[in-house]
Design an enzyme around this catalytic site. Structure first.
Site, PDB file in Angstrom:
ATOM      1  N   ASP A   1       0.831  -1.210   0.000  1.00 39.13           N
ATOM      2  CA  ASP A   1       0.000   0.000   0.000  1.00 39.13           C
ATOM      3  C   ASP A   1       0.868   1.264   0.000  1.00 39.13           C
ATOM      4  O   ASP A   1       1.957   1.271   0.562  1.00 39.13           O
ATOM      5  CB  ASP A   1      -0.901  -0.018   1.249  1.00 39.13           C
ATOM      6  CG  ASP A   1      -2.098   0.916   1.094  1.00 39.13           C
ATOM      7  OD1 ASP A   1      -2.293   1.479  -0.007  1.00 39.13           O
ATOM      8  OD2 ASP A   1      -2.847   1.074   2.086  1.00 39.13           O
TER       9      ASP A   1
ATOM     10  N   ASN B   1     -10.266  -2.737  -6.513  1.00 37.10           N
ATOM     11  CA  ASN B   1      -9.399  -1.784  -7.214  1.00 37.10           C
ATOM     12  C   ASN B   1      -9.899  -1.475  -8.627  1.00 37.10           C
ATOM     13  O   ASN B   1      -9.501  -0.470  -9.221  1.00 37.10           O
ATOM     14  CB  ASN B   1      -7.945  -2.278  -7.267  1.00 37.10           C
ATOM     15  CG  ASN B   1      -7.222  -2.200  -5.944  1.00 37.10           C
ATOM     16  OD1 ASN B   1      -6.319  -2.984  -5.656  1.00 37.10           O
ATOM     17  ND2 ASN B   1      -7.589  -1.232  -5.099  1.00 37.10           N
TER      18      ASN B   1
HETATM   19  C1  FPP Z   1      -1.604   0.335  -3.440  1.00 32.90           C
HETATM   20  O1  FPP Z   1      -1.167   1.661  -3.509  1.00 32.90           O
HETATM   21  C2  FPP Z   1      -1.066  -0.403  -4.542  1.00 32.90           C
HETATM   22  C3  FPP Z   1      -1.805  -0.962  -5.561  1.00 32.90           C
HETATM   23  C4  FPP Z   1      -3.269  -0.863  -5.687  1.00 32.90           C
HETATM   24  C5  FPP Z   1      -1.115  -1.718  -6.624  1.00 32.90           C
HETATM   25  C6  FPP Z   1       0.090  -2.467  -6.158  1.00 32.90           C
HETATM   26  C7  FPP Z   1       0.839  -2.893  -7.326  1.00 32.90           C
HETATM   27  C8  FPP Z   1       2.157  -2.999  -7.440  1.00 32.90           C
HETATM   28  C9  FPP Z   1       3.127  -2.808  -6.351  1.00 32.90           C
HETATM   29  C10 FPP Z   1       2.720  -3.345  -8.759  1.00 32.90           C
HETATM   30  C11 FPP Z   1       2.687  -4.798  -9.051  1.00 32.90           C
HETATM   31  C12 FPP Z   1       1.368  -5.249  -9.493  1.00 32.90           C
HETATM   32  C13 FPP Z   1       0.798  -5.182 -10.710  1.00 32.90           C
HETATM   33  C14 FPP Z   1      -0.645  -5.527 -10.862  1.00 32.90           C
HETATM   34  C15 FPP Z   1       1.542  -4.748 -11.915  1.00 32.90           C
HETATM   35  P1  FPP Z   1      -2.263   2.767  -3.673  1.00 32.90           P
HETATM   36  O2  FPP Z   1      -2.404   3.095  -5.117  1.00 32.90           O
HETATM   37  O3  FPP Z   1      -3.528   2.327  -3.000  1.00 32.90           O
HETATM   38  O4  FPP Z   1      -1.618   3.942  -2.891  1.00 32.90           O
HETATM   39  P2  FPP Z   1      -2.393   5.107  -2.127  1.00 32.90           P
HETATM   40  O5  FPP Z   1      -3.261   4.431  -1.097  1.00 32.90           O
HETATM   41  O6  FPP Z   1      -1.278   5.890  -1.522  1.00 32.90           O
HETATM   42  O7  FPP Z   1      -3.169   5.857  -3.150  1.00 32.90           O
END
Ligand code: FPP
Length: 239
Positions: free
Chosen positions: A12, A60
């Site tokens: 996250d 998501n």
């Molecule tokens: C959460 O950060 C992260 C995700 C929803 C995607 C995680 C994916 C990767 C690390 C890349 C590898 C995976 C794939 C499918 C290529 P967030 O976007 O929720 O962060 P925020 O809460 O700060 O907005």
């Protein structure tokens, strides 16, 4: 040092990390992906046998089309290469989640290819949760059990926790240590069955900034926990 057999990791904070650096959310996901590549190698080298990561939840898909497309394209562009690296490291790759639309066909194809390539590897198992929701995993296992009972392959009295575990998306051991970066103290549907007795660790650091040193810190904290599994630690108790 007691090394957890199964580590669960909710990746996250890619977006918040990017924002703090003045970068786009896409650049945050790209950095998160590079972080995962480095960290997974380190974690298996430490002796962890199973690493489960929450890469993309069913929820998501509610994000903007632009962000979802970026993540799916990132997967398509990068996962074959990552799969080859994991194969060289003798790591088996499995995926948990619902393998149908809205997950793009191309992603489903690569999932199958990477699983087939790495199926015989023995150093450890990387379980990637994509289009995943832990409540759905339990519902889907229940449906498969009911189907097997109605086809006469299974008897109701044979159902127990071990059998149920075999009907989940992947048959995995329980999670020992569960890490969620970015300071959120919740599971968001991640591996609800497997996390039953997990130790939780919620560092405030965003995932792209989480380093090998931070994982060592997580291990040190895990080693200081008193895991009683509902029992009593005899050595520490005066009755
Ligand atoms: C959460 O950060 C992260 C995700 C929803 C995607 C995680 C994916 C990767 C690390 C890349 C590898 C995976 C794939 C499918 C290529 P967030 O976007 O929720 O962060 P925020 O809460 O700060 O907005």
């Amino acid at each position: 040092m007691n090394i957890p057999n199964h580590v669960g990791f909710i990746l996250d904070g890619n977006g918040r990390w990017a924002q703090a650096q003045g970068l786009t959310r896409s650049e945050g996901h790209q950095a998160g992906f590079e972080s995962l590549r480095k960290l997974s190698k380190y974690i298996f080298d430490k002796g962890v046998k199973v690493l489960s990561v929450y890469a993309f939840s069913t929820e998501n898909f509610k994000r903007s089309k632009q962000e979802v497309d970026f993540l799916m394209n990132l997967f398509v562009k990068k996962f074959q290469e990552y799969g080859k690296d994991l194969n060289k490291e003798n790591v088996k790759v499995v995926f948990s989640g619902i393998r149908k639309a809205p997950l793009p066909m191309e992603v489903i194809k690569i999932i199958g290819e990477v699983e087939a390539l790495t199926i015989n590897n023995t150093k450890g198992t990387l379980n990637i949760c994509i289009n995943y929701d832990g409540q759905w995993e339990i519902v889907d296992a229940t449906k498969k059990i009911i189907a097997d009972i109605s086809e006469g392959k299974l008897k109701q009295e044979d159902i127990n926790k071990e059998l149920f575990n075999r009907y989940l998306y992947q048959e995995l051991p329980p999670i020992d240590l569960l890490i969620r970066t970015s300071g959120e103290n919740r599971l968001s549907g991640f591996m609800l069955w497997q996390a039953s007795y997990a130790e939780f660790y919620f560092p405030s650091i965003h995932f792209p900034a989480f380093t090998e040193k931070d994982f060592d810190e997580a291990l040190a904290i895990y080693n200081n926990r008193d895991r009683r599994f509902g029992g009593i630690n005899e050595k520490k108790t005066n009755c």
